[in-house]
Design an enzyme around this catalytic site. Structure first.
Site, mmCIF file in Angstrom:
data_model
loop_
_atom_site.group_PDB
_atom_site.id
_atom_site.type_symbol
_atom_site.label_atom_id
_atom_site.label_comp_id
_atom_site.label_asym_id
_atom_site.label_seq_id
_atom_site.Cartn_x
_atom_site.Cartn_y
_atom_site.Cartn_z
ATOM 1 N N PRO A 135 5.903 -7.571 -1.234
ATOM 2 C CA PRO A 135 6.289 -7.563 0.190
ATOM 3 C C PRO A 135 5.919 -6.223 0.813
ATOM 4 O O PRO A 135 5.939 -5.194 0.133
ATOM 5 C CB PRO A 135 7.814 -7.729 0.144
ATOM 6 C CG PRO A 135 8.217 -7.328 -1.229
ATOM 7 C CD PRO A 135 7.055 -7.620 -2.131
ATOM 8 N N ASP A 136 5.554 -6.244 2.078
ATOM 9 C CA ASP A 136 5.270 -4.999 2.790
ATOM 10 C C ASP A 136 6.557 -4.549 3.477
ATOM 11 O O ASP A 136 7.017 -5.181 4.433
ATOM 12 C CB ASP A 136 4.139 -5.219 3.805
ATOM 13 C CG ASP A 136 3.646 -3.894 4.371
ATOM 14 O OD1 ASP A 136 4.489 -3.060 4.753
ATOM 15 O OD2 ASP A 136 2.412 -3.691 4.412
ATOM 16 N N ILE A 137 7.135 -3.474 2.957
ATOM 17 C CA ILE A 137 8.465 -3.044 3.416
ATOM 18 C C ILE A 137 8.395 -2.541 4.852
ATOM 19 O O ILE A 137 9.202 -2.915 5.708
ATOM 20 C CB ILE A 137 9.012 -1.961 2.456
ATOM 21 C CG1 ILE A 137 9.119 -2.553 1.048
ATOM 22 C CG2 ILE A 137 10.362 -1.432 2.950
ATOM 23 C CD1 ILE A 137 9.275 -1.540 -0.053
ATOM 24 N N ASN B 104 2.077 3.799 -8.589
ATOM 25 C CA ASN B 104 1.259 4.623 -7.697
ATOM 26 C C ASN B 104 1.543 6.077 -7.984
ATOM 27 O O ASN B 104 2.624 6.418 -8.450
ATOM 28 C CB ASN B 104 1.634 4.339 -6.241
ATOM 29 C CG ASN B 104 0.914 3.127 -5.701
ATOM 30 O OD1 ASN B 104 0.146 2.490 -6.401
ATOM 31 N ND2 ASN B 104 1.169 2.817 -4.460
ATOM 32 N N ASP C 258 0.925 -2.287 -4.044
ATOM 33 C CA ASP C 258 0.556 -3.454 -3.227
ATOM 34 C C ASP C 258 0.705 -4.755 -4.009
ATOM 35 O O ASP C 258 0.898 -5.807 -3.427
ATOM 36 C CB ASP C 258 -0.900 -3.315 -2.744
ATOM 37 C CG ASP C 258 -1.011 -2.214 -1.696
ATOM 38 O OD1 ASP C 258 -0.097 -2.111 -0.863
ATOM 39 O OD2 ASP C 258 -1.999 -1.443 -1.723
ATOM 40 N N LYS D 179 6.718 -7.052 -25.578
ATOM 41 C CA LYS D 179 5.558 -6.171 -25.422
ATOM 42 C C LYS D 179 4.261 -6.920 -25.790
ATOM 43 O O LYS D 179 4.211 -7.574 -26.842
ATOM 44 C CB LYS D 179 5.742 -4.946 -26.329
ATOM 45 C CG LYS D 179 4.656 -3.937 -26.181
ATOM 46 C CD LYS D 179 4.871 -2.758 -27.112
ATOM 47 C CE LYS D 179 3.652 -1.861 -27.082
ATOM 48 N NZ LYS D 179 3.706 -0.837 -28.124
ATOM 49 N N LYS E 193 -3.516 0.797 11.167
ATOM 50 C CA LYS E 193 -2.234 0.548 10.495
ATOM 51 C C LYS E 193 -1.080 0.473 11.490
ATOM 52 O O LYS E 193 -0.169 -0.331 11.321
ATOM 53 C CB LYS E 193 -2.001 1.666 9.468
ATOM 54 C CG LYS E 193 -1.275 1.202 8.254
ATOM 55 C CD LYS E 193 -1.462 2.132 7.076
ATOM 56 C CE LYS E 193 -2.795 1.877 6.388
ATOM 57 N NZ LYS E 193 -2.982 2.673 5.198
HETATM 58 O O1 C5P Z 1 -0.262 -0.749 3.393
HETATM 59 P P1 C5P Z 1 -0.596 0.698 3.206
HETATM 60 O O2 C5P Z 1 -0.285 1.177 1.815
HETATM 61 O O3 C5P Z 1 -1.972 1.024 3.608
HETATM 62 O O4 C5P Z 1 0.359 1.490 4.239
HETATM 63 C C1 C5P Z 1 1.097 2.591 3.903
HETATM 64 C C2 C5P Z 1 2.434 2.560 4.586
HETATM 65 O O5 C5P Z 1 3.063 1.306 4.383
HETATM 66 C C3 C5P Z 1 3.402 3.571 3.995
HETATM 67 O O6 C5P Z 1 4.288 3.961 5.008
HETATM 68 C C4 C5P Z 1 4.107 2.780 2.913
HETATM 69 O O7 C5P Z 1 5.369 3.323 2.616
HETATM 70 C C5 C5P Z 1 4.203 1.413 3.565
HETATM 71 N N1 C5P Z 1 4.163 0.276 2.632
HETATM 72 C C6 C5P Z 1 5.310 -0.478 2.468
HETATM 73 N N2 C5P Z 1 5.275 -1.591 1.639
HETATM 74 C C7 C5P Z 1 4.134 -1.921 1.018
HETATM 75 C C8 C5P Z 1 2.960 -1.169 1.185
HETATM 76 C C9 C5P Z 1 3.018 -0.054 2.003
HETATM 77 O O8 C5P Z 1 6.353 -0.146 3.026
HETATM 78 N N3 C5P Z 1 4.131 -2.980 0.222
#
Ligand code: C5P
Length: 407
Positions: free
Chosen positions: A305-307, A209, A277, A287, A339
């Site tokens: 995983p969504d942290i 990103n 994501d 490679k 969110k």
């Molecule tokens: O899910 P999204 O990217 O829309 O949300 C952004 C927020 O979620 C930010 O605070 C980002 O650091 C956190 N995030 C996370 N783990 C992910 C995706 C987003 O902690 N896999």
């Protein structure tokens, strides 16, 4: 030491202004960044040239100067300082502050400021004793303004009494004490995620990103300056680790989550990282060769995983305050509030990345969303935004009488 501290010194009219030159020297020697505003009266006692030579900075004198306003402006002057020191503070400037007058650059800057202020009065003993001055001081004190001095002795006007500005060394000590005592987050633990995650495709390629890490790192630094014990979990960035912060370097979202979980428990979590994501579901150890097949390779992605969500929903170690970011290209309000709910966090800090071109820039513009409120902040340096966010955190913890719980 005052290394890295930003002090705005306002010099108003008074013979004691000569002591301010020594004060600037002491501030500079201890590593502070000093900007100066001199009032019209002040320029009769010290010249902008000598102040500028000592501060090694532009000196600001005129509210109506196009040059001053385009380069800095009274709003920025008032917001960027960690502390505003007025030395000498004339009876007139104290009266202007008390009554909210904004007549010149100094008084306008003070009225526009939300920063802590320390005043070092200097005036004739009769002026000092006057009921008007004493009542003004009472009002200023009740607003949290710190008063240093004055002391008693012979005055330049030939009289003896109370009204001499404190010596530069004593003002300097008061400033040092202010910074060492002012640690409202002492005892609190914070986790900050920052920068991008890189998800490898093969040994040389990755999905990443856009993120410089500047905002997250600045938040970690501001939390640490406020006394918190901070673990910064950083993806790959080109900026240095902030001083006074434990920095853990990670590459992927999975590594970042693991590092966050090992840093728990914490009282505050700020997830500023731009986490990828998705990751490829089959990493290739060699490679991938161009042209190995007729078509470009197709990548199969799986969700990371969504942290933020994981921390917000932690069964046993959820921090008291969990803050996420929403970098959006459209519909900021709707996306930010959605969110808040979907991630179960306490605050979302939204920024419109198209409008404000935030990636890699030193500036940002944010809106803070809680479940019940929305507060917009003006476009500012990322370091100032970081301090604004930390001020909000401090107010929230104080207003809710929250003390540190993390062990
Ligand atoms: O899910 P999204 O990217 O829309 O949300 C952004 C927020 O979620 C930010 O605070 C980002 O650091 C956190 N995030 C996370 N783990 C992910 C995706 C987003 O902690 N896999």
């Amino acid at each position: 030491m005052l290394r890295g501290k930003k002090i705005l010194l306002i010099i108003s009219g008074g013979i004691a202004a000569y002591k301010s030159l020594e004060l600037i020297r002491l501030f500079k020697k201890s590593g502070a960044n000093i900007r100066c505003v001199i009032t019209n009266g002040g320029t009769n006692f010290v010249t902008p040239l000598s102040v500028s030579a000592l501060t090694e900075e532009e000196v600001y004198t005129d509210l109506w100067s196009l040059k001053d306003e385009t380069e800095m402006g009274h709003i920025r002057l008032s917001r960027e300082a960690d502390l505003i020191v007025i030395a000498p503070a004339s009876a007139n400037l104290l009266a202007q502050m008390t009554h909210g007058l904004a007549e010149d650059l100094a008084s306008t800057t003070l009225l526009a400021s939300n920063r802590p202020i320390m005043v070092c009065p200097a005036m004739n003993p009769m002026m000092w004793q006057h009921d008007a001055t004493q009542e003004n001081l009472k009002t200023l004190k009740s607003r949290g303004i710190k008063i240093i001095g004055p002391t008693t002795g012979d005055m330049a006007c030939g009289e003896t009494g109370k009204g001499r500005m404190s010596e530069a060394e004593d003002i300097f000590t008061a400033v040092m004490n202010y910074f060492s005592a002012n640690k409202p987050l002492a005892g609190f633990r914070a986790i900050v995620t920052s920068g991008p995650t890189y998800e490898p495709i093969d040994p040389v390629r990755f999905i990443g990103n856009k993120s410089s890490g500047k905002q997250g790192h600045a938040i970690a630094s501001a939390l640490s300056h406020a006394g918190a014990s901070v673990t910064l979990i950083s993806g790959s960035v080109k900026i240095p680790d902030p001083d006074g912060v434990k920095t853990v370097h990670v590459e992927t979202a999975q590594d970042m989550l693991e590092a966050c979980e090992s840093a728990l428990p914490a009282d505050i979590a700020v997830c500023a990282a731009a986490v990828s994501d998705w990751r490829v579901d089959s990493y290739t150890t060699q490679k991938i060769k161009k042209g190995a097949s007729k078509k470009p390779p197709s990548l199969s992605l799986i969700e990371n995983p969504d942290i933020l969500k994981t921390i917000s929903n932690h069964k046993t170690k959820r921090p008291t305050l969990v803050i996420g970011f929403a970098a959006e290209t459209e519909n900021l309000d709707d996306n930010a509030t959605a969110k808040l709910e979907s991630k179960n966090c306490d605050w979302i800090i939204g920024n419109n990345i198209i409008e404000n071109n935030v990636f890699g820039s030193d500036k940002n513009q944010i809106t803070l969303f809680t479940t019940t409120t929305k507060k917009e902040f003006p476009i500012s340096e990322k370091t100032i935004i970081a301090r604004d966010i930390v001020d909000e955190i401090i107010h929230y913890l104080e207003a809710n009488k929250l003390t540190q719980a993390a062990e």
